[in-house]
Motif scaffolding. Structure first.
Motif, PDB file in Angstrom:
ATOM      1  N   VAL A 194      -2.238 -11.041  12.187  1.00 54.98           N
ATOM      2  CA  VAL A 194      -3.041  -9.893  11.751  1.00 54.98           C
ATOM      3  C   VAL A 194      -2.425  -9.274  10.507  1.00 54.98           C
ATOM      4  O   VAL A 194      -3.129  -8.895   9.561  1.00 54.98           O
ATOM      5  N   GLY A 195      -1.090  -9.183  10.484  1.00 55.36           N
ATOM      6  CA  GLY A 195      -0.414  -8.641   9.316  1.00 55.36           C
ATOM      7  C   GLY A 195      -0.678  -9.465   8.070  1.00 55.36           C
ATOM      8  O   GLY A 195      -0.898  -8.922   6.986  1.00 55.36           O
ATOM      9  N   GLU A 196      -0.712 -10.786   8.212  1.00 61.91           N
ATOM     10  CA  GLU A 196      -0.939 -11.642   7.047  1.00 61.91           C
ATOM     11  C   GLU A 196      -2.355 -11.500   6.497  1.00 61.91           C
ATOM     12  O   GLU A 196      -2.563 -11.491   5.287  1.00 61.91           O
ATOM     13  N   VAL A 197      -3.345 -11.403   7.380  1.00 61.19           N
ATOM     14  CA  VAL A 197      -4.721 -11.305   6.871  1.00 61.19           C
ATOM     15  C   VAL A 197      -5.039  -9.904   6.357  1.00 61.19           C
ATOM     16  O   VAL A 197      -6.093  -9.692   5.754  1.00 61.19           O
ATOM     17  N   SER A 198      -4.145  -8.947   6.581  1.00 65.44           N
ATOM     18  CA  SER A 198      -4.379  -7.591   6.069  1.00 65.44           C
ATOM     19  C   SER A 198      -4.327  -7.555   4.549  1.00 65.44           C
ATOM     20  O   SER A 198      -4.891  -6.652   3.927  1.00 65.44           O
ATOM     21  N   GLY A 199      -3.606  -8.515   3.946  1.00 68.46           N
ATOM     22  CA  GLY A 199      -3.428  -8.501   2.500  1.00 68.46           C
ATOM     23  C   GLY A 199      -2.389  -7.507   2.027  1.00 68.46           C
ATOM     24  O   GLY A 199      -2.197  -7.332   0.819  1.00 68.46           O
ATOM     25  N   ILE A 200      -1.707  -6.825   2.945  1.00 72.14           N
ATOM     26  CA  ILE A 200      -0.697  -5.824   2.590  1.00 72.14           C
ATOM     27  C   ILE A 200       0.636  -6.532   2.363  1.00 72.14           C
ATOM     28  O   ILE A 200       1.107  -7.277   3.227  1.00 72.14           O
ATOM     29  N   GLN A 201       1.244  -6.304   1.217  1.00 68.41           N
ATOM     30  CA  GLN A 201       2.503  -6.966   0.886  1.00 68.41           C
ATOM     31  C   GLN A 201       3.703  -6.237   1.478  1.00 68.41           C
ATOM     32  O   GLN A 201       4.676  -6.855   1.893  1.00 68.41           O
ATOM     33  N   ASP A 202       3.660  -4.919   1.514  1.00 71.10           N
ATOM     34  CA  ASP A 202       4.768  -4.099   2.005  1.00 71.10           C
ATOM     35  C   ASP A 202       4.929  -4.271   3.510  1.00 71.10           C
ATOM     36  O   ASP A 202       3.963  -4.146   4.272  1.00 71.10           O
ATOM     37  N   GLU A 203       6.164  -4.550   3.964  1.00 74.89           N
ATOM     38  CA  GLU A 203       6.392  -4.831   5.374  1.00 74.89           C
ATOM     39  C   GLU A 203       6.115  -3.608   6.246  1.00 74.89           C
ATOM     40  O   GLU A 203       5.531  -3.719   7.330  1.00 74.89           O
ATOM     41  N   GLU A 204       6.517  -2.426   5.804  1.00 74.23           N
ATOM     42  CA  GLU A 204       6.241  -1.215   6.586  1.00 74.23           C
ATOM     43  C   GLU A 204       4.738  -0.968   6.673  1.00 74.23           C
ATOM     44  O   GLU A 204       4.218  -0.575   7.714  1.00 74.23           O
ATOM     45  N   GLY A 205       4.042  -1.203   5.568  1.00 74.66           N
ATOM     46  CA  GLY A 205       2.591  -1.058   5.577  1.00 74.66           C
ATOM     47  C   GLY A 205       1.929  -2.015   6.538  1.00 74.66           C
ATOM     48  O   GLY A 205       0.981  -1.660   7.245  1.00 74.66           O
ATOM     49  N   ARG A 206       2.413  -3.257   6.582  1.00 70.08           N
ATOM     50  CA  ARG A 206       1.871  -4.238   7.528  1.00 70.08           C
ATOM     51  C   ARG A 206       2.062  -3.784   8.966  1.00 70.08           C
ATOM     52  O   ARG A 206       1.156  -3.877   9.795  1.00 70.08           O
ATOM     53  N   ARG A 207       3.284  -3.338   9.280  1.00 76.59           N
ATOM     54  CA  ARG A 207       3.560  -2.879  10.649  1.00 76.59           C
ATOM     55  C   ARG A 207       2.637  -1.729  11.025  1.00 76.59           C
ATOM     56  O   ARG A 207       2.118  -1.666  12.138  1.00 76.59           O
ATOM     57  N   SER A 208       2.459  -0.796  10.102  1.00 79.18           N
ATOM     58  CA  SER A 208       1.576   0.336  10.367  1.00 79.18           C
ATOM     59  C   SER A 208       0.147  -0.137  10.603  1.00 79.18           C
ATOM     60  O   SER A 208      -0.527   0.315  11.532  1.00 79.18           O
ATOM     61  N   PHE A 209      -0.329  -1.052   9.765  1.00 77.67           N
ATOM     62  CA  PHE A 209      -1.688  -1.577   9.904  1.00 77.67           C
ATOM     63  C   PHE A 209      -1.873  -2.234  11.263  1.00 77.67           C
ATOM     64  O   PHE A 209      -2.864  -1.979  11.965  1.00 77.67           O
ATOM     65  N   VAL A 210      -0.927  -3.069  11.664  1.00 82.98           N
ATOM     66  CA  VAL A 210      -1.071  -3.816  12.919  1.00 82.98           C
ATOM     67  C   VAL A 210      -0.934  -2.904  14.124  1.00 82.98           C
ATOM     68  O   VAL A 210      -1.805  -2.864  14.998  1.00 82.98           O
ATOM     69  N   HIS A 211       0.177  -2.166  14.188  1.00 84.99           N
ATOM     70  CA  HIS A 211       0.499  -1.451  15.426  1.00 84.99           C
ATOM     71  C   HIS A 211      -0.130  -0.065  15.511  1.00 84.99           C
ATOM     72  O   HIS A 211      -0.599   0.339  16.579  1.00 84.99           O
ATOM     73  N   ASN A 212      -0.152   0.680  14.401  1.00 86.89           N
ATOM     74  CA  ASN A 212      -0.663   2.047  14.452  1.00 86.89           C
ATOM     75  C   ASN A 212      -2.147   2.147  14.143  1.00 86.89           C
ATOM     76  O   ASN A 212      -2.724   3.234  14.254  1.00 86.89           O
ATOM     77  N   GLU A 213      -2.747   1.033  13.747  1.00 89.93           N
ATOM     78  CA  GLU A 213      -4.180   1.057  13.471  1.00 89.93           C
ATOM     79  C   GLU A 213      -4.916   0.017  14.314  1.00 89.93           C
ATOM     80  O   GLU A 213      -5.632   0.368  15.240  1.00 89.93           O
ATOM     81  N   VAL A 214      -4.737  -1.278  14.034  1.00 85.38           N
ATOM     82  CA  VAL A 214      -5.518  -2.313  14.738  1.00 85.38           C
ATOM     83  C   VAL A 214      -5.234  -2.299  16.238  1.00 85.38           C
ATOM     84  O   VAL A 214      -6.157  -2.209  17.061  1.00 85.38           O
ATOM     85  N   PHE A 215      -3.965  -2.401  16.617  1.00 82.38           N
ATOM     86  CA  PHE A 215      -3.647  -2.422  18.048  1.00 82.38           C
ATOM     87  C   PHE A 215      -3.952  -1.075  18.703  1.00 82.38           C
ATOM     88  O   PHE A 215      -4.334  -1.019  19.871  1.00 82.38           O
ATOM     89  N   ARG A 216      -3.794  -0.009  17.943  1.00 83.88           N
ATOM     90  CA  ARG A 216      -4.086   1.312  18.518  1.00 83.88           C
ATOM     91  C   ARG A 216      -5.553   1.443  18.901  1.00 83.88           C
ATOM     92  O   ARG A 216      -5.875   1.864  20.019  1.00 83.88           O
ATOM     93  N   VAL A 217      -6.465   1.098  17.996  1.00 91.73           N
ATOM     94  CA  VAL A 217      -7.882   1.261  18.339  1.00 91.73           C
ATOM     95  C   VAL A 217      -8.295   0.265  19.405  1.00 91.73           C
ATOM     96  O   VAL A 217      -9.177   0.553  20.231  1.00 91.73           O
TER      97      VAL A 217
END
Length: 657
Positions: free
Chosen positions: A155-178
């Motif tokens: 999921v982090g890879e398909v986000s297109g986000i390069q920053d590792e902290e941004g990826r973690r936030s996208f996966v865990h605090n957004e996608v997995f959260r909802v």
């Protein structure tokens, strides 16, 4: 802004509560009514099942959990077919339900066997491209597809986000959260499979500094800023043209050479502060020309707009049709706080859109940004501008407004189309037009209307107050273009157009259908529209019109694959001439039911033969089976015999019992 230095724990599970907090204690009498509606609106938005069939199909075809695809789509676009624009140089525009962009859009399209143009503009192709891309990444990473948490790196890879902290936030605090909060049926099916996410945790616990100028914000400092030559005089509203985590992670990247002071998450549950208010962020590439701003503040002409503005980015897209109520509400709190502390007027000349000051290559926040509602919320949070007059005051008095609606929360404002006027109250709103008069909209019905886009939606303005249904179980409002019905059991759903006319003809909620359980949705083939109800459904196409399918016949039709096998209904459910049974005719067949035989389909040549023999009044009686395969053909069993189709000769023979 009151500075609260030190560490704060920011948990995604507390996101909505955080959005309802402020950095000062506010008197309850100045909080806008939307503040109590946003949680319900968020839940309704997450559980919207309009595109579930697409997520399910793509998930099954590419071995990806459909609920995971739905969660990504919600985080990225809130199930809207976006056509992105370039907000930040070097970041390609995103497209479709899944916000695919650049090389990933091209790769996903190739993997899914669709063209890049289809992946940009067709919802099904866009979802399939994202599913194929996610599956390809999962293969490369050799993840265990039976464990939801193992999907995180893919999921982090398909986000297109390069920053590792941004990826973690996208996966865990957004996608997995909802996904954990729930996305309706697909989430329930994922959980039932034993492969879904645990519900106990609603995201990772992360520690971060509080915002130096706005304490409820997360401090994520960007290196992209310099000194201000003058105090802030205006606020610029932006859309990121991406999701929240991708936005703030790009703005904190030193190589991007862009920044903003704040970024607001789509659900309003988190705000990132990236640059101090007193510093100059790099968020607008224009010198100021007062001709772009109704000839206001002309003394600033020729100065860089960054010199005297504070920039607020919002996860989302200028092309989207609606903005989440929770995001608008959270941003309005922030706007109240900064304008009050810096003495910035809260009007359309000092709170401006990016495209307003930079019209040659920017359009954000887009034509659907709710300016009137946004400013009224900010004014309400700051305790100003609440006046009730004229016809709205007369309606407020007539319905015993202080008891029914509570105190005024937002003063009378013009609607964006200029046709109407409205006031918001603690527990609802009153909308007025010259042609329709003033009407009350409240509670869950108001939240649904807001989610659909207020009076700019297909429903238009209200033509009744909220009223009780005859059975006493529900509530409803009629609007120019349809209705919204609510019960405690079903929630609030809109019904409009030909489907609403059919439901009205059948007797509204007192018919066999009962209350709606969905809004009007598009069928997977794109040809039809439908609403599901407690006791059945109404389906419509331009060719067939609107018809109701209910009870056991409805169950059988759903088991057969809805319109994919028998086509769309041509009749409502009808009584057979002998009074024993019920039936619906469809484009490619029929379903007949009796209490003793149950519901069974008859189609094609076998149906034609049965019709020629006199249907159920002929020698065979009612069907007791669906059509099934036999050697050399197909067969259906009836009460008194069989009809057998020889597929080689296309002839049907009769065999009596």
């Amino acid at each position: 802004m009151k500075n609260r230095p030190g560490m704060v724990v920011l948990a995604a599970s507390l996101a909505l509560a955080q959005a309802c907090d402020t950095n000062e204690q506010q008197d309850a009498s100045v909080l806008p009514t939307a503040a109590v509606d946003v949680k319900e609106t968020e839940t309704a938005a997450r559980e919207d099942d309009s595109f579930d069939a697409l997520f399910k199909e793509a998930g099954q075809d590419f071995d990806v959990p459909p609920a995971l695809l739905k969660a990504i789509s919600f985080v990225q676009t809130r199930y809207q077919m976006v056509e992105g624009a370039e907000e930040f140089e070097g970041r390609p525009a995103a497209y479709g339900l899944m916000a695919l962009s650049g090389a990933q859009l091209e790769e996903g399209a190739k993997l899914a066997g669709v063209t890049v143009e289809q992946a940009r503009t067709d919802a099904r192709s866009n979802v399939r491209a994202a599913a194929a891309l996610l599956s390809h990444r999962a293969d490369a990473l050799q993840i265990d597809r039976t464990q939801a948490a193992k999907w995180a790196p893919a999921v982090g890879e398909v986000s297109g986000i390069q920053d590792e902290e941004g990826r973690r936030s996208f996966v865990h605090n957004e996608v997995f959260r909802v996904a954990r909060l729930g996305l309706g049926t697909l989430s329930k099916e994922w959980a039932a499979s034993g492969e879904g996410l645990a519900v106990e945790e609603l995201g990772q616990q992360t520690q971060a500094l509080a915002g130096p100028d706005y304490a409820p914000a997360v401090w994520r400092p960007s290196p992209n800023y310099n000194s201000r030559p003058m105090a802030p005089r205006m606020v610029v509203i932006h859309t990121c043209e991406s999701g929240y985590s991708g936005c703030w992670s790009w703005l904190t990247n030193s190589t991007s050479q862009v920044s903003a002071h704040y970024v607001v998450r789509e659900d309003g549950g988190e705000i990132s502060q990236l640059v101090r208010d007193g510093s100059r962020a790099w968020h607008i590439g224009a010198t100021y020309q007062c001709g772009n701003n109704s000839n206001m503040e002309c003394a600033l002409n020729g100065k860089s707009s960054n010199d005297f503005t504070i920039g607020i980015e919002h996860g989302g897209y200028a092309s989207q049709k609606t903005f989440p109520a929770a995001q608008i509400d959270a941003s309005a709190r922030l706007l109240c706080d900064m304008t009050r502390d810096h003495g910035i007027p809260r009007d359309r000349y000092h709170v401006v859109g990016h495209g307003q000051l930079q019209p040659y290559n920017r359009t954000d926040p887009g034509s659907n940004w709710p300016w009137a509602d946004y400013l009224s919320r900010a004014n309400a949070y700051c305790g100003t501008g609440c006046v009730i007059t004229g016809s709205i005051k007369a309606k407020y008095d007539a319905v015993n407004g202080p008891v029914l609606l509570g105190a005024c929360k937002a003063g009378e404002l013009a609607t964006p189309d200029g046709v109407g006027r409205y006031n918001h109250f603690e527990r609802g709103s009153i909308y007025w037009t010259q042609a329709l008069g003033a009407h009350v909209v409240m509670g869950s019905i108001r939240a649904k209307w807001e989610q659909l886009g207020w009076e700019r939606s297909i429903l238009g303005y209200p033509i009744t107050d909220e009223m009780a249904t005859p059975d006493g179980r529900g509530r409803y409002n009629h609007f120019q273009g349809g209705s919204i019905y609510w019960t405690q059991e079903t929630g609030a759903w809109e019904v409009h157009g030909n489907i609403r006319a059919k439901w009205e003809q059948l007797g509204w909620e007192r018919s066999a259908l009962g209350y709606p359980t969905t809004g009007e949705m598009v069928t997977p083939d794109g040809r039809g529209r439908y609403n599901h109800f407690q006791g059945g459904s109404i389906y419509w196409t331009q060719e067939t019109g609107a018809h109701a399918v209910s009870g056991s016949i409805h169950v059988k039709w759903s088991q057969l694959g809805w319109e994919t096998v028998l086509g769309y209904p041509l009749t409502d459910e009808m009584k057979t001439p002998d009074g024993v049974g019920r039936y619906n005719h469809f484009q490619k067949g029929s379903i007949y039911w009796t209490p003793t035989t149950g519901a069974h389909e008859v189609r094609g040549a076998i149906r034609a033969k049965w019709e020629a023999l006199g249907w159920e009044t002929g020698p065979l009686g009612y069907p007791v089976s669906d059509e099934y395969a036999v050697t050399g053909g197909r067969e259906s069993e009836f009460q008194k015999g069989f009809l057998t189709l020889n597929t080689a000769t296309n002839t049907v023979s009769v065999r009596m019992k």
